[in-house]
Design a protein around this motif. Sequence first.
Motif, PDB file in Angstrom:
ATOM      1  N   ALA A  78      -5.618  17.865  83.957  1.00 10.34           N
ATOM      2  CA  ALA A  78      -4.606  17.826  82.906  1.00 10.34           C
ATOM      3  C   ALA A  78      -3.577  16.736  83.178  1.00 10.34           C
ATOM      4  O   ALA A  78      -3.134  16.029  82.266  1.00 10.34           O
ATOM      5  N   ILE A  79      -3.182  16.564  84.463  1.00 11.83           N
ATOM      6  CA  ILE A  79      -2.200  15.529  84.802  1.00 11.83           C
ATOM      7  C   ILE A  79      -2.778  14.149  84.514  1.00 11.83           C
ATOM      8  O   ILE A  79      -2.077  13.260  84.014  1.00 11.83           O
ATOM      9  N   LEU A  80      -4.062  13.933  84.825  1.00 14.41           N
ATOM     10  CA  LEU A  80      -4.669  12.625  84.545  1.00 14.41           C
ATOM     11  C   LEU A  80      -4.686  12.318  83.052  1.00 14.41           C
ATOM     12  O   LEU A  80      -4.603  11.153  82.641  1.00 14.41           O
ATOM     13  N   GLU A  81      -4.786  13.377  82.260  1.00 16.91           N
ATOM     14  CA  GLU A  81      -4.773  13.168  80.808  1.00 16.91           C
ATOM     15  C   GLU A  81      -3.358  13.085  80.243  1.00 16.91           C
ATOM     16  O   GLU A  81      -3.182  12.908  79.043  1.00 16.91           O
ATOM     17  N   ALA A 131       5.113  17.456  89.297  1.00 17.29           N
ATOM     18  CA  ALA A 131       5.796  16.207  89.633  1.00 17.29           C
ATOM     19  C   ALA A 131       5.101  15.493  90.793  1.00 17.29           C
ATOM     20  O   ALA A 131       4.934  14.271  90.776  1.00 17.29           O
ATOM     21  N   ALA A 132       4.661  16.244  91.796  1.00 15.99           N
ATOM     22  CA  ALA A 132       4.002  15.623  92.948  1.00 15.99           C
ATOM     23  C   ALA A 132       2.677  14.992  92.535  1.00 15.99           C
ATOM     24  O   ALA A 132       2.353  13.854  92.936  1.00 15.99           O
ATOM     25  N   LEU A 133       1.862  15.715  91.729  1.00 14.31           N
ATOM     26  CA  LEU A 133       0.573  15.162  91.286  1.00 14.31           C
ATOM     27  C   LEU A 133       0.768  13.942  90.400  1.00 14.31           C
ATOM     28  O   LEU A 133       0.037  12.944  90.512  1.00 14.31           O
ATOM     29  N   ALA A 134       1.758  14.015  89.494  1.00 13.97           N
ATOM     30  CA  ALA A 134       2.005  12.872  88.604  1.00 13.97           C
ATOM     31  C   ALA A 134       2.472  11.660  89.390  1.00 13.97           C
ATOM     32  O   ALA A 134       2.089  10.523  89.100  1.00 13.97           O
ATOM     33  N   TYR A 135       3.324  11.889  90.416  1.00 17.12           N
ATOM     34  CA  TYR A 135       3.803  10.762  91.227  1.00 17.12           C
ATOM     35  C   TYR A 135       2.656  10.094  91.971  1.00 17.12           C
ATOM     36  O   TYR A 135       2.604   8.868  92.084  1.00 17.12           O
ATOM     37  N   ILE A 154      -6.534  14.274  96.127  1.00 15.87           N
ATOM     38  CA  ILE A 154      -5.599  15.362  95.801  1.00 15.87           C
ATOM     39  C   ILE A 154      -5.874  15.894  94.408  1.00 15.87           C
ATOM     40  O   ILE A 154      -5.886  17.110  94.164  1.00 15.87           O
ATOM     41  N   VAL A 155      -6.108  15.000  93.414  1.00 15.80           N
ATOM     42  CA  VAL A 155      -6.346  15.428  92.030  1.00 15.80           C
ATOM     43  C   VAL A 155      -7.650  16.219  91.942  1.00 15.80           C
ATOM     44  O   VAL A 155      -7.740  17.235  91.229  1.00 15.80           O
ATOM     45  N   ASN A 156      -8.677  15.750  92.660  1.00 13.67           N
ATOM     46  CA  ASN A 156      -9.948  16.489  92.643  1.00 13.67           C
ATOM     47  C   ASN A 156      -9.769  17.892  93.213  1.00 13.67           C
ATOM     48  O   ASN A 156     -10.338  18.860  92.714  1.00 13.67           O
ATOM     49  N   ASP A 157      -8.971  18.010  94.303  1.00 18.73           N
ATOM     50  CA  ASP A 157      -8.721  19.330  94.904  1.00 18.73           C
ATOM     51  C   ASP A 157      -7.885  20.205  93.984  1.00 18.73           C
ATOM     52  O   ASP A 157      -7.959  21.436  94.064  1.00 18.73           O
ATOM     53  N   ALA A 158      -7.055  19.603  93.112  1.00 17.76           N
ATOM     54  CA  ALA A 158      -6.180  20.388  92.236  1.00 17.76           C
ATOM     55  C   ALA A 158      -6.945  21.032  91.084  1.00 17.76           C
ATOM     56  O   ALA A 158      -6.417  21.914  90.394  1.00 17.76           O
ATOM     57  N   GLY A 159      -8.144  20.587  90.794  1.00 17.15           N
ATOM     58  CA  GLY A 159      -8.961  21.221  89.755  1.00 17.15           C
ATOM     59  C   GLY A 159      -8.449  20.938  88.351  1.00 17.15           C
ATOM     60  O   GLY A 159      -8.192  19.792  87.961  1.00 17.15           O
TER      61      GLY A 159
END
Length: 459
Positions: free
Chosen positions: A105-108, A121-125, A95-100
Amino acid sequence: MPLSDTPDDLTPEAAVASAQSEDDHVEPVLPEVVRQRVISLAAGAMTGVPLDELPMPLRRVAKFAPNRRARLGGPVIAMQLSGDPLLRQRLATRIVNDAGDLGAAILEGVTPAAADPVEVAALAYLARPDGWRSIVDEATEAVRAEAEGSVAAERIRDVEQRLARAEHDRAVARVEADKLRDELARLRDETAGLREEVRSLGKSLRESQARERKTTDMLSAEKGRAVRAAADHDAEVRRLRAKLAEAESAAGAQRQSAKDARAVDDARLWLLLETIGQAAVGLRRELALDPTDRLPADFVADTSADRPENASVAGAARALDADDPVRLDHLLSLPKAHMIVDGYNVTKKGYAEISLEQQRNRLIAGVGGLVAQTRAEVTVVFDGAERVHGLPPAPRGVRVLFSRKGETADELIRRLVRAEPAGRPIVVISSDKEVVDGVRRHGAYPLSSDTLLRRLSRS
């Protein structure tokens, strides 16, 4: 004994770290819109994942399309995401790879200002980087604030619409008030005219009431005369009805007397005929006489005279075989003869190669032609176990019967023979020995199925 599971020798920093680690295992309560987005992302990321790498509860829904997967398997997906960190991490990577850029930014641990809080919120969860709970909380607050803002904006729009409607209603009310004032003035003028008209109508009403009272008195007098006339008429009608009842009673007594006399005569005649018939049947049984095809003159001709050369034809007519159709013709020529046919016994012997329906139709059509020639009464009996609906209408003079459930055609044939009066010629067509013996005991003439088949083939 300590009140918690934290050892007494831990430093405050270690205790805080331990508490945070325990908090990471407690699933946060997500708003419904964030929860649905998490399920949607996870359902899309499951595409392409081998079934053997998915938990057993997700393998069934993994076969669906992503949208249907999220709609039908949402609760199961949410439960597996909260209880299976390895599955969540696998799906989060996709999902994170697809989000670009947003996923990076969320991973950081950075939340872009222009990003959709629901998506953040969904990506962070799912990815759960350092500080993901604060990211989820901030996005949740933003979602709630946005929802509350939408509700407030909706309320403001509703209030504005109500104010606009109130202004419009007020303007309409002013116009209606002006119209009502004009209407009130007109009604006042009309009321004045109506009062004058009411006074005139009141005077006319009083005059009409006086005439009505006079008419009522005259009507009462006429009603009294009519009642007296009706009473006299009813009395006359009752007198005539009494005379009619007496006449009908007398006529009924006469009819009953005539009916009783006729019943006595019928009973005497029936008893006489029954006595004669029973005597003839008893005599035939006592002498054990079977139907004969030879006459007394035939015996005299055989012993005391010579036959001419062309007498063989007459002799053949008399010396009949047991299944000769001429014997059947002789019996059917008797007055009031009744032929009862064991249907399937005849058809299965004569044309068993065709279907039962064709057998029935062929037999019924054949005996119909026989009835037209002999005028005898014919009853064809079939076993009811194979009865079918939609049987074509039987020819005139042919009665087609099926035995009821629990009864065979043989029993129905014996019942029909027993129902006939003694002395009537009854011919039973059957090759069944039990049927033959049973009907012969009741005075019927049994003939084999071949007799009828040969007679029908001759026709």
